[in-house]
Design a protein around this motif. Structure first.
Motif, PDB file in Angstrom:
ATOM      1  N   PHE A  66       0.822  -1.204   0.000  1.00  0.00           N
ATOM      2  CA  PHE A  66       0.000   0.000   0.000  1.00  0.00           C
ATOM      3  C   PHE A  66       0.861   1.261   0.000  1.00  0.00           C
ATOM      4  CE2 PHE A  66      -3.573  -2.698   1.572  1.00  0.00           C
ATOM      5  CZ  PHE A  66      -4.494  -2.329   0.602  1.00  0.00           C
ATOM      6  N   LEU A  67       2.043   1.192   0.604  1.00  0.00           N
ATOM      7  CA  LEU A  67       2.956   2.336   0.587  1.00  0.00           C
ATOM      8  C   LEU A  67       3.396   2.680  -0.839  1.00  0.00           C
ATOM      9  CD1 LEU A  67       5.364   1.942   3.655  1.00  0.00           C
ATOM     10  CD2 LEU A  67       3.805   3.840   3.189  1.00  0.00           C
ATOM     11  N   ILE A  68       3.554   1.669  -1.665  1.00  0.00           N
ATOM     12  CA  ILE A  68       3.896   1.926  -3.077  1.00  0.00           C
ATOM     13  C   ILE A  68       2.787   2.739  -3.731  1.00  0.00           C
ATOM     14  CG2 ILE A  68       4.251   0.843  -5.343  1.00  0.00           C
ATOM     15  CD1 ILE A  68       5.608  -1.493  -3.833  1.00  0.00           C
ATOM     16  N   LEU A  69       1.533   2.339  -3.493  1.00  0.00           N
ATOM     17  CA  LEU A  69       0.397   3.075  -4.043  1.00  0.00           C
ATOM     18  C   LEU A  69       0.378   4.503  -3.513  1.00  0.00           C
ATOM     19  CD1 LEU A  69      -2.261   2.849  -5.728  1.00  0.00           C
ATOM     20  CD2 LEU A  69      -3.414   2.306  -3.560  1.00  0.00           C
ATOM     21  N   SER A  70       0.588   4.669  -2.221  1.00  0.00           N
ATOM     22  CA  SER A  70       0.596   5.995  -1.601  1.00  0.00           C
ATOM     23  C   SER A  70       1.687   6.886  -2.181  1.00  0.00           C
ATOM     24  CB  SER A  70       0.800   5.838  -0.085  1.00  0.00           C
ATOM     25  OG  SER A  70       1.041   7.069   0.537  1.00  0.00           O
ATOM     26  N   THR A  71       2.848   6.316  -2.440  1.00  0.00           N
ATOM     27  CA  THR A  71       3.974   7.080  -2.978  1.00  0.00           C
ATOM     28  C   THR A  71       3.721   7.498  -4.423  1.00  0.00           C
ATOM     29  OG1 THR A  71       5.452   5.843  -1.511  1.00  0.00           O
ATOM     30  CG2 THR A  71       6.482   7.065  -3.308  1.00  0.00           C
ATOM     31  N   VAL A  72       3.144   6.611  -5.215  1.00  0.00           N
ATOM     32  CA  VAL A  72       2.774   6.949  -6.601  1.00  0.00           C
ATOM     33  C   VAL A  72       1.751   8.089  -6.600  1.00  0.00           C
ATOM     34  CG1 VAL A  72       1.596   6.102  -8.676  1.00  0.00           C
ATOM     35  CG2 VAL A  72       3.317   4.684  -7.560  1.00  0.00           C
ATOM     36  N   PHE A  73       0.762   7.983  -5.726  1.00  0.00           N
ATOM     37  CA  PHE A  73      -0.243   9.040  -5.600  1.00  0.00           C
ATOM     38  C   PHE A  73       0.401  10.375  -5.226  1.00  0.00           C
ATOM     39  CE2 PHE A  73      -4.082   6.109  -4.487  1.00  0.00           C
ATOM     40  CZ  PHE A  73      -4.424   6.036  -5.831  1.00  0.00           C
ATOM     41  N   ALA A  74       1.330  10.338  -4.273  1.00  0.00           N
ATOM     42  CA  ALA A  74       1.964  11.570  -3.796  1.00  0.00           C
ATOM     43  C   ALA A  74       2.744  12.257  -4.910  1.00  0.00           C
ATOM     44  CB  ALA A  74       2.875  11.268  -2.610  1.00  0.00           C
ATOM     45  N   LEU A  75       3.394  11.479  -5.765  1.00  0.00           N
ATOM     46  CA  LEU A  75       4.133  12.077  -6.886  1.00  0.00           C
ATOM     47  C   LEU A  75       3.164  12.727  -7.875  1.00  0.00           C
ATOM     48  CD1 LEU A  75       6.715  12.676  -8.409  1.00  0.00           C
ATOM     49  CD2 LEU A  75       6.591  10.378  -9.424  1.00  0.00           C
ATOM     50  N   ALA A  76       2.053  12.050  -8.165  1.00  0.00           N
ATOM     51  CA  ALA A  76       1.044  12.625  -9.076  1.00  0.00           C
ATOM     52  C   ALA A  76       0.507  13.940  -8.519  1.00  0.00           C
ATOM     53  CB  ALA A  76      -0.098  11.632  -9.287  1.00  0.00           C
ATOM     54  N   SER A  77       0.228  13.978  -7.221  1.00  0.00           N
ATOM     55  CA  SER A  77      -0.269  15.190  -6.576  1.00  0.00           C
ATOM     56  C   SER A  77       0.767  16.304  -6.611  1.00  0.00           C
ATOM     57  CB  SER A  77      -0.658  14.879  -5.126  1.00  0.00           C
ATOM     58  OG  SER A  77      -1.066  16.046  -4.451  1.00  0.00           O
ATOM     59  N   ALA A  78       2.023  15.953  -6.364  1.00  0.00           N
ATOM     60  CA  ALA A  78       3.095  16.952  -6.374  1.00  0.00           C
ATOM     61  C   ALA A  78       3.263  17.560  -7.762  1.00  0.00           C
ATOM     62  CB  ALA A  78       4.400  16.311  -5.907  1.00  0.00           C
ATOM     63  N   LEU A  79       3.197  16.734  -8.789  1.00  0.00           N
ATOM     64  CA  LEU A  79       3.309  17.241 -10.159  1.00  0.00           C
ATOM     65  C   LEU A  79       2.146  18.172 -10.495  1.00  0.00           C
ATOM     66  CD1 LEU A  79       4.409  13.977 -12.016  1.00  0.00           C
ATOM     67  CD2 LEU A  79       5.838  15.978 -11.557  1.00  0.00           C
ATOM     68  N   ALA A  80       0.950  17.799 -10.034  1.00  0.00           N
ATOM     69  CA  ALA A  80      -0.236  18.614 -10.319  1.00  0.00           C
ATOM     70  C   ALA A  80      -0.159  19.985  -9.654  1.00  0.00           C
ATOM     71  CB  ALA A  80      -1.494  17.874  -9.866  1.00  0.00           C
ATOM     72  N   SER A  81       0.519  20.069  -8.517  1.00  0.00           N
ATOM     73  CA  SER A  81       0.581  21.331  -7.770  1.00  0.00           C
ATOM     74  C   SER A  81       1.220  22.454  -8.572  1.00  0.00           C
ATOM     75  CB  SER A  81       1.360  21.136  -6.461  1.00  0.00           C
ATOM     76  OG  SER A  81       0.691  20.223  -5.624  1.00  0.00           O
ATOM     77  N   GLY A  82       2.125  22.111  -9.465  1.00  0.00           N
ATOM     78  CA  GLY A  82       2.844  23.142 -10.200  1.00  0.00           C
ATOM     79  C   GLY A  82       2.155  23.644 -11.450  1.00  0.00           C
ATOM     80  N   LEU A  83       1.043  23.030 -11.855  1.00  0.00           N
ATOM     81  CA  LEU A  83       0.405  23.390 -13.127  1.00  0.00           C
ATOM     82  C   LEU A  83      -0.069  24.835 -13.163  1.00  0.00           C
ATOM     83  CD1 LEU A  83      -1.705  20.155 -13.820  1.00  0.00           C
ATOM     84  CD2 LEU A  83       0.351  20.905 -15.038  1.00  0.00           C
ATOM     85  N   SER A  84      -0.722  25.286 -12.098  1.00  0.00           N
ATOM     86  CA  SER A  84      -1.299  26.627 -12.119  1.00  0.00           C
ATOM     87  C   SER A  84      -0.265  27.734 -11.910  1.00  0.00           C
ATOM     88  CB  SER A  84      -2.397  26.740 -11.047  1.00  0.00           C
ATOM     89  OG  SER A  84      -1.875  26.456  -9.774  1.00  0.00           O
ATOM     90  N   ASP A  85       0.956  27.345 -11.533  1.00  0.00           N
ATOM     91  CA  ASP A  85       2.008  28.351 -11.287  1.00  0.00           C
ATOM     92  C   ASP A  85       3.084  28.360 -12.373  1.00  0.00           C
ATOM     93  OD1 ASP A  85       0.806  29.053  -8.852  1.00  0.00           O
ATOM     94  OD2 ASP A  85       1.803  27.410  -7.809  1.00  0.00           O
ATOM     95  N   GLU A  86       2.805  27.741 -13.492  1.00  0.00           N
ATOM     96  CA  GLU A  86       3.824  27.548 -14.523  1.00  0.00           C
ATOM     97  C   GLU A  86       4.495  28.854 -14.950  1.00  0.00           C
ATOM     98  OE1 GLU A  86       4.228  25.908 -19.131  1.00  0.00           O
ATOM     99  OE2 GLU A  86       2.307  25.768 -18.073  1.00  0.00           O
ATOM    100  N   VAL A  87       3.718  29.834 -15.344  1.00  0.00           N
ATOM    101  CA  VAL A  87       4.279  31.071 -15.894  1.00  0.00           C
ATOM    102  C   VAL A  87       4.977  31.890 -14.817  1.00  0.00           C
ATOM    103  CG1 VAL A  87       3.721  33.263 -17.024  1.00  0.00           C
ATOM    104  CG2 VAL A  87       2.621  31.146 -17.770  1.00  0.00           C
ATOM    105  N   SER A  88       4.323  32.062 -13.654  1.00  0.00           N
ATOM    106  CA  SER A  88       4.929  32.862 -12.587  1.00  0.00           C
ATOM    107  C   SER A  88       6.180  32.191 -12.030  1.00  0.00           C
ATOM    108  CB  SER A  88       3.913  33.115 -11.469  1.00  0.00           C
ATOM    109  OG  SER A  88       3.381  31.908 -10.979  1.00  0.00           O
ATOM    110  N   ASP A  89       6.172  30.860 -11.928  1.00  0.00           N
ATOM    111  CA  ASP A  89       7.370  30.146 -11.463  1.00  0.00           C
ATOM    112  C   ASP A  89       8.521  30.332 -12.445  1.00  0.00           C
ATOM    113  OD1 ASP A  89       6.149  29.263  -9.203  1.00  0.00           O
ATOM    114  OD2 ASP A  89       5.799  27.211  -9.887  1.00  0.00           O
ATOM    115  N   LYS A  90       8.192  30.267 -13.733  1.00  0.00           N
ATOM    116  CA  LYS A  90       9.230  30.436 -14.754  1.00  0.00           C
ATOM    117  C   LYS A  90       9.798  31.854 -14.707  1.00  0.00           C
ATOM    118  CE  LYS A  90       8.491  28.211 -18.503  1.00  0.00           C
ATOM    119  NZ  LYS A  90       7.955  27.761 -19.822  1.00  0.00           N
TER     120      LYS A  90
END
Length: 322
Positions: free
Chosen positions: A189-213
């Protein structure tokens, strides 16, 4: 009503509640519950003090992370406000919802309370690694956003979040209820949780793309672009569905067949919605990104919550049969 008028009508409590971003708290509260329930099942009993202490630790950790992240991102948030005056949500410090000094002080106090709660649990619950873990959590976030490391500005923030949220937090809360001996089920289950956490982390940056750049912040979105990151998120979520289906055979001692089927169908529904909404989540398409991320979070938080509640039901059933 203008943004300035909305902010001016907020009382002090409203300002703090807004700054604390409570809607995002499931990102850590779900791993807390997930780890605690597996620890309870492993131990065969519920330790209320471990649960309450673990909850308090997680809340203080959330406050620390949210506030000091706003403090660390003042320049980028200010830039985003200037670039998108009508499209992005109010920013705690740039929009003067709270003074910079107050945000910093409360963030530091929350970090100290994290360590204090862990120290009390270490002493009263005889958990010798609790304080060390809390210090590690404080350091991990400092490495994420604060100088001199600032991995979130150097392209490593997503992996740090994956490890911290997907692996470290569930393991720590498992430990608070039980020990550091993990059976096969929890590892899988930790493998599933870790995969989920990476997907969530990647999604966090979508709305800040231009300002972060513009602000010189290196995230996966600024390095590789919006579309490749969305494809990576979708790959991780589709993988999680296939992984869940394959592992259901080995999880039959933990989750019944019907629970597995229900959870898989729930996960498939939200993953399908993510795939459907993907085309509307391009660069600067903030409303489309909000809906897209909403289904990502429902897929992740909902799936782990269903599993966690099932652990509680199994434990109750075992207690009744005894």
């Amino acid at each position: 009503m203008s943004l300035v008028e909305k902010i001016s009508k907020m009382n002090l409590l409203d300002r703090w509640l807004y700054a604390l971003k409570i809607k995002s708290w499931p990102k850590l509260l779900v791993p807390f519950f997930f780890g605690q329930t597996f620890g309870m099942l492993n131990e065969g009993s519920i330790h209320p003090v471990s649960f309450i202490g673990g909850f308090a630790f997680t809340v203080f950790l959330l406050i620390y992370i949210v506030l000091l992240n706003d403090f660390a991102d003042i320049n980028v948030d200010t830039m985003k406000r200037k670039l998108f005056p009508d499209d992005c949500s109010p920013k705690t410090i740039p929009d003067h919802i709270l003074p910079k000094k107050n945000v910093l002080i409360m963030g530091i106090v929350a970090a100290l309370l994290c360590v204090l709660v862990s120290g009390l649990m270490e002493y009263f619950l005889h958990k010798p690694y609790a304080t060390g873990f809390s210090l590690l959590c404080v350091f991990v976030f400092a490495a994420y956003s604060l100088p001199p490391i600032r991995l979130n500005y150097r392209g490593g923030g997503e992996f740090l979040e994956m490890i911290g949220v997907g692996f470290m937090l569930p393991v720590f809360h498992f430990y608070l209820q039980s020990n550091f001996y993990f059976g096969f089920h929890f590892y899988s289950f930790l493998i599933l949780s870790t995969v989920f956490a990476l997907a969530s982390a990647l999604a966090s940056g979508l709305s800040d793309e231009v300002s972060d750049k513009e602000g010189g912040k290196f995230t996966f979105v600024t390095l590789f672009g919006n579309r490749p990151v969305r494809k990576a998120i979708e790959f991780l979520l589709v993988f999680s569905v296939l992984y869940f289906i394959i592992c259901s055979y080995w999880w039959k001692d933990v989750l019944s067949l019907w629970i597995c089927i229900f959870t898989i169908l729930y996960l498939i529904y939200h993953v399908f919605q993510v795939l459907q909404k993907s085309k509307n989540a391009g660069t600067n398409r903030f409303e489309g990104q909000r809906i897209y991320k909403d289904h990502i979070h429902k897929a992740i938080w909902g799936t782990l919550s269903i599993i966690s509640f099932c652990e509680i039901l199994i434990l109750i059933k075992q207690s009744v049969l005894k």
